[in-house]
Write a protein that holds these residues in place. Structure first.
Motif, PDB file in Angstrom:
ATOM      1  N   SER A   8       0.834  -1.201   0.000  1.00 16.09           N
ATOM      2  CA  SER A   8       0.000   0.000   0.000  1.00 16.09           C
ATOM      3  C   SER A   8       0.873   1.258   0.000  1.00 16.09           C
ATOM      4  O   SER A   8       0.515   2.267  -0.622  1.00 16.09           O
ATOM      5  N   LYS A   9       2.038   1.203   0.657  1.00  9.49           N
ATOM      6  CA  LYS A   9       2.944   2.358   0.674  1.00  9.49           C
ATOM      7  C   LYS A   9       3.507   2.630  -0.718  1.00  9.49           C
ATOM      8  O   LYS A   9       3.641   3.782  -1.130  1.00  9.49           O
ATOM      9  N   GLN A  12       0.800   4.282  -2.931  1.00  6.97           N
ATOM     10  CA  GLN A  12       0.608   5.696  -2.583  1.00  6.97           C
ATOM     11  C   GLN A  12       1.808   6.537  -3.018  1.00  6.97           C
ATOM     12  O   GLN A  12       1.642   7.614  -3.596  1.00  6.97           O
ATOM     13  N   LYS A  13       3.018   6.040  -2.744  1.00  7.50           N
ATOM     14  CA  LYS A  13       4.239   6.786  -3.060  1.00  7.50           C
ATOM     15  C   LYS A  13       4.371   7.047  -4.553  1.00  7.50           C
ATOM     16  O   LYS A  13       4.893   8.083  -4.973  1.00  7.50           O
ATOM     17  N   PRO A  18      -6.090   4.246  -4.148  1.00  3.05           N
ATOM     18  CA  PRO A  18      -6.425   2.963  -3.505  1.00  3.05           C
ATOM     19  C   PRO A  18      -7.547   2.256  -4.263  1.00  3.05           C
ATOM     20  O   PRO A  18      -8.723   2.358  -3.906  1.00  3.05           O
ATOM     21  N   ASN A  75      -9.082   3.961   1.627  1.00  3.06           N
ATOM     22  CA  ASN A  75      -7.674   4.040   2.018  1.00  3.06           C
ATOM     23  C   ASN A  75      -6.883   2.918   1.346  1.00  3.06           C
ATOM     24  O   ASN A  75      -7.460   1.954   0.822  1.00  3.06           O
ATOM     25  N   TYR A  76      -5.575   3.041   1.378  1.00  2.00           N
ATOM     26  CA  TYR A  76      -4.698   2.123   0.651  1.00  2.00           C
ATOM     27  C   TYR A  76      -4.654   0.725   1.268  1.00  2.00           C
ATOM     28  O   TYR A  76      -4.530  -0.265   0.544  1.00  2.00           O
ATOM     29  N   LYS A 188      -7.898  10.277  -5.312  1.00  2.00           N
ATOM     30  CA  LYS A 188      -6.829  10.870  -4.503  1.00  2.00           C
ATOM     31  C   LYS A 188      -7.291  12.176  -3.869  1.00  2.00           C
ATOM     32  O   LYS A 188      -6.937  12.479  -2.721  1.00  2.00           O
TER      33      LYS A 188
END
Length: 204
Positions: A8-9, A12-13, A18, A75-76, A188
């Motif tokens: 998930s990080k 997002q990065k 998500p 959320n992710y 987002k």
């Protein structure tokens, strides 16, 4: 390209939303789940463990895959959890509980699950049912964008308190990437708004 499972990080990065994507094969009606707005050989290998004459391992050719749905989560971590669960349900159907799954599949008047050549209506139907099950089981609010709303199936099978539905305009192949990008940016932006509201609430 996606050559492995993404955290998930990482999602997002690298500027993704998500989301979980459902891609439909227009020749066979098989469905691939993806964390990103495209498919890869990794996903085909990961999601087709025991291909056979009724469920052959599909090719990666871009011209035979269409985005059937985009499941947008709040959320992710939820998006990653949903992706894992969908792949696990497919594994159960293809491997662990293969006989039970085959016995439950709808058949035509001749007693077969196929209708023409390798086309199997049941593939996309099972994918939609699994998505509904995952959202309901984990109580994850989501918004699902559909290639066509009729692919959602009967509205009674969806938890109205958790899920909303919207149709995408994917009729022109030239604009499919634009449509998916717009959905990503909208997702987002909504996450950013939720985070800002949560931060404000904590300060009060």
């Amino acid at each position: 390209m996606s050559t492995k499972l993404r955290s998930s990080k990482w999602i997002q990065k690298n500027g993704f939303a998500p989301q979980v994507f459902l891609f439909r094969n227009i020749e066979t009606n098989q469905v691939l789940y993806s964390q990103l707005p495209h498919i890869s050989n990794y996903q085909i290998k990961q999601q087709f463990w025991r291909p056979n004459w009724q469920d052959r391992k599909p090719q990666k050719r871009r011209d035979i895959w269409r985005c059937m749905a985009v499941a947008d989560f709040h959320n992710y971590d939820n998006a990653l959890k949903a992706y894992h669960a969908l792949v696990e349900l497919r594994y159960l159907r293809q491997v662990t509980k293969k006989d039970e799954a085959m016995a439950m599949r709808r058949r035509n008047k001749d007693g077969n699950i196929w209708y023409s050549a390798q086309f199997r209506p049941v593939h996309s139907q099972e994918a939609v049912a699994d998505l509904s099950t995952v959202i309901d089981e984990f109580k994850m609010p989501s918004k699902i964008y559909w290639e066509s709303l009729w692919r959602r199936g009967d509205e009674k099978y969806w938890n109205k308190d958790l899920t909303t539905h919207e149709e995408m305009d994917l009729r022109d192949p030239r604009f499919r990437t634009v449509v998916l990008n717009d959905i990503k940016e909208k997702s987002k932006a909504e996450i950013g708004l939720d985070q800002a509201q949560e931060a404000t609430s904590k300060l009060q």
